[in-house]
Design a protein around this motif. Structure first.
Motif, PDB file in Angstrom:
ATOM      1  N   PRO A 152      71.400   7.670  30.239  1.00  0.00           N
ATOM      2  CA  PRO A 152      72.455   7.364  29.262  1.00  0.00           C
ATOM      3  C   PRO A 152      71.974   7.534  27.820  1.00  0.00           C
ATOM      4  CG  PRO A 152      72.442   5.719  30.999  1.00  0.00           C
ATOM      5  CD  PRO A 152      71.221   6.576  31.223  1.00  0.00           C
ATOM      6  N   GLY A 153      72.809   8.172  27.012  1.00  0.00           N
ATOM      7  CA  GLY A 153      72.494   8.394  25.614  1.00  0.00           C
ATOM      8  C   GLY A 153      71.973   9.782  25.310  1.00  0.00           C
ATOM      9  N   GLN A 154      71.567  10.532  26.331  1.00  0.00           N
ATOM     10  CA  GLN A 154      71.013  11.855  26.096  1.00  0.00           C
ATOM     11  C   GLN A 154      72.108  12.919  26.046  1.00  0.00           C
ATOM     12  OE1 GLN A 154      67.800  11.672  29.266  1.00  0.00           O
ATOM     13  NE2 GLN A 154      66.549  12.227  27.493  1.00  0.00           N
ATOM     14  N   LEU A 211      68.241  16.112  26.189  1.00  0.00           N
ATOM     15  CA  LEU A 211      67.609  15.957  24.887  1.00  0.00           C
ATOM     16  C   LEU A 211      67.983  14.607  24.286  1.00  0.00           C
ATOM     17  CD1 LEU A 211      68.418  19.551  23.608  1.00  0.00           C
ATOM     18  CD2 LEU A 211      66.204  18.741  24.430  1.00  0.00           C
ATOM     19  N   GLY A 212      67.223  14.214  23.271  1.00  0.00           N
ATOM     20  CA  GLY A 212      67.463  12.918  22.644  1.00  0.00           C
ATOM     21  C   GLY A 212      66.797  11.787  23.409  1.00  0.00           C
ATOM     22  N   LYS A 213      66.673  10.666  22.749  1.00  0.00           N
ATOM     23  CA  LYS A 213      66.047   9.495  23.367  1.00  0.00           C
ATOM     24  C   LYS A 213      67.086   8.713  24.158  1.00  0.00           C
ATOM     25  CE  LYS A 213      62.571   8.996  19.734  1.00  0.00           C
ATOM     26  NZ  LYS A 213      62.023   8.102  18.674  1.00  0.00           N
ATOM     27  N   PRO A 214      66.780   8.330  25.403  1.00  0.00           N
ATOM     28  CA  PRO A 214      67.729   7.517  26.181  1.00  0.00           C
ATOM     29  C   PRO A 214      67.964   6.158  25.518  1.00  0.00           C
ATOM     30  CG  PRO A 214      65.958   8.389  27.568  1.00  0.00           C
ATOM     31  CD  PRO A 214      65.558   8.632  26.155  1.00  0.00           C
ATOM     32  N   ASP A 260      72.942  21.158  15.247  1.00  0.00           N
ATOM     33  CA  ASP A 260      72.195  22.091  16.108  1.00  0.00           C
ATOM     34  C   ASP A 260      71.398  21.364  17.190  1.00  0.00           C
ATOM     35  OD1 ASP A 260      69.592  21.399  15.005  1.00  0.00           O
ATOM     36  OD2 ASP A 260      68.992  23.478  15.407  1.00  0.00           O
ATOM     37  N   GLY A 261      71.158  20.057  17.011  1.00  0.00           N
ATOM     38  CA  GLY A 261      70.561  19.262  18.081  1.00  0.00           C
ATOM     39  C   GLY A 261      69.053  19.334  18.197  1.00  0.00           C
ATOM     40  N   THR A 262      68.369  19.992  17.250  1.00  0.00           N
ATOM     41  CA  THR A 262      66.909  20.119  17.330  1.00  0.00           C
ATOM     42  C   THR A 262      66.194  19.592  16.097  1.00  0.00           C
ATOM     43  OG1 THR A 262      66.861  22.331  16.328  1.00  0.00           O
ATOM     44  CG2 THR A 262      67.174  22.201  18.725  1.00  0.00           C
ATOM     45  N   ALA A 321      69.405  12.295  13.557  1.00  0.00           N
ATOM     46  CA  ALA A 321      70.108  11.737  14.717  1.00  0.00           C
ATOM     47  C   ALA A 321      69.668  12.393  16.017  1.00  0.00           C
ATOM     48  CB  ALA A 321      71.619  11.880  14.543  1.00  0.00           C
ATOM     49  N   CYS A 322      69.376  13.699  15.978  1.00  0.00           N
ATOM     50  CA  CYS A 322      69.106  14.424  17.224  1.00  0.00           C
ATOM     51  C   CYS A 322      67.713  14.163  17.780  1.00  0.00           C
ATOM     52  CB  CYS A 322      69.340  15.917  17.036  1.00  0.00           C
ATOM     53  SG  CYS A 322      68.326  16.652  15.734  1.00  0.00           S
ATOM     54  N   VAL A 323      66.702  14.040  16.921  1.00  0.00           N
ATOM     55  CA  VAL A 323      65.341  13.877  17.422  1.00  0.00           C
ATOM     56  C   VAL A 323      64.834  12.440  17.326  1.00  0.00           C
ATOM     57  CG1 VAL A 323      64.686  16.268  17.045  1.00  0.00           C
ATOM     58  CG2 VAL A 323      64.370  14.614  15.201  1.00  0.00           C
ATOM     59  N   ASP A 324      65.343  11.666  16.378  1.00  0.00           N
ATOM     60  CA  ASP A 324      64.943  10.259  16.251  1.00  0.00           C
ATOM     61  C   ASP A 324      65.905   9.334  16.980  1.00  0.00           C
ATOM     62  OD1 ASP A 324      62.698  10.726  14.518  1.00  0.00           O
ATOM     63  OD2 ASP A 324      64.130  11.113  12.904  1.00  0.00           O
ATOM     64  N   GLY A 325      67.060   9.816  17.339  1.00  0.00           N
ATOM     65  CA  GLY A 325      68.105   9.022  17.979  1.00  0.00           C
ATOM     66  C   GLY A 325      68.556   9.672  19.270  1.00  0.00           C
ATOM     67  N   PRO A 326      69.859   9.629  19.544  1.00  0.00           N
ATOM     68  CA  PRO A 326      70.926   9.345  18.583  1.00  0.00           C
ATOM     69  C   PRO A 326      71.229   7.868  18.348  1.00  0.00           C
ATOM     70  CG  PRO A 326      71.868   9.997  20.678  1.00  0.00           C
ATOM     71  CD  PRO A 326      70.383  10.145  20.828  1.00  0.00           C
ATOM     72  N   ASP A 327      70.517   6.939  19.019  1.00  0.00           N
ATOM     73  CA  ASP A 327      70.809   5.518  18.860  1.00  0.00           C
ATOM     74  C   ASP A 327      69.966   4.899  17.754  1.00  0.00           C
ATOM     75  OD1 ASP A 327      72.568   5.661  21.007  1.00  0.00           O
ATOM     76  OD2 ASP A 327      71.037   5.099  22.462  1.00  0.00           O
TER      77      ASP A 327
END
Length: 280
Positions: free
Chosen positions: A30-32, A87-90, A217-219, A236-242
């Motif tokens: 969840p969250g990715q 991608l992204g942190k869960p 772009d998500g990266t 938001a994309c690499v440090d998050g999105p949460d």
């Protein structure tokens, strides 16, 4: 090529795609999110994963721009040239087993709130869900969220369904009625998340917000999703999105999102015209 197994129009401007992507499905949490590209000339677009099974990944898409307009013309059996993730942190949820959690989804954010609520329910959290929409016609995932929550509340701006008002009105009433939430998760329009965080801060309830809506772009390469969190620049994309809802500078994020409204609208008109004239 990632094949589309199923395409469903949830309402006039929202589509659900079930995509065969077993490598992603087995690892996603969840969250990715995934990044997809329609073809060699297509832009890279991030979409949060709404659901998975052993073989497939579900994404829910709102028709708001050039790529999503083109996606609406696809059907089961078609595919995406690129479909990359997860991608992204869960979202960190495991510590809330047996605790009281409120998951809030606004508009399309409900599609992202769904996997959070489903996971929380599966680990034994006492989960309430509040869904907010402009009107009854655009309500999505009601049955799915009802199945994965102890209490489901729906609010509409115009009062055509459920509570007449905003998600914050429902949240405030629940808190004042004695709901002792250990965590509030808010996912949706930036202004909605800001108002949720302002409310929960008064009651000192830990609040997590998802800033996926500002990703491009998500990266982290484009820099479009940079935001200020706790006085520091984040992506938001690499440090998050949460992120911690009390630390996000929502006003900065909203002001930056308005910078290219005219260009975005011009691009939508161009793509719509090309589709109408058979150029795409």
């Amino acid at each position: 090529m990632a094949r589309i197994i199923e395409k469903t129009n949830l309402n006039d401007d929202t589509i659900k795609f079930v995509v065969n992507a077993p490598a992603i499905a087995k690892r996603a949490k969840p969250g990715q999110f995934v990044i997809l590209r329609l073809d060699e000339k297509g832009e890279r677009v991030p979409f949060t994963i709404s659901e998975t099974d052993q073989e497939n990944v579900t994404i829910i898409v709102q028709i708001v721009g050039g790529t999503t307009i083109r996606m609406n013309s696809l059907k089961a059996g078609d595919g995406f040239l690129d479909f990359v993730g997860p991608l992204g942190k869960p979202t960190e949820l495991d510590s809330y087993q047996g605790k009281n959690v409120c998951v809030i989804g606004g508009g399309l954010g409900t599609a992202i709130a769904y996997p959070q609520a489903k996971y929380l329910n599966s680990i034994g959290a006492h989960t309430d869900v509040i869904m907010g929409f402009r009107n009854k016609d655009i309500v999505i995932l009601e049955d799915e969220l009802k199945e994965n929550s102890e209490n489901l509340y729906i609010a509409t701006d115009d009062g055509s369904y459920g509570y007449h008002g905003f998600v914050t009105d429902v949240l405030k009433k629940n808190i004042e009625d004695g709901k002792n939430y250990d965590l509030v998760l808010a996912i949706g329009p930036v202004i909605m998340m800001k108002n949720v965080a302002l409310l929960t801060k008064k009651y000192n309830i830990k609040t997590i917000v998802s800033m996926n809506s500002i990703m491009v772009d998500g990266t982290g390469m484009c820099g479009c999703c940079r935001l200020t969190v706790g006085g520091q620049m984040k992506f938001a994309c690499v440090d998050g999105p949460d992120f911690d809802g009390f630390e996000v500078d929502f006003d900065e994020a909203m002001n930056r999102s308005r910078n290219y409204k005219k260009e975005e609208q011009d691009h939508i008109c161009k793509i719509t015209g090309e589709i109408r004239n058979g150029k795409i």
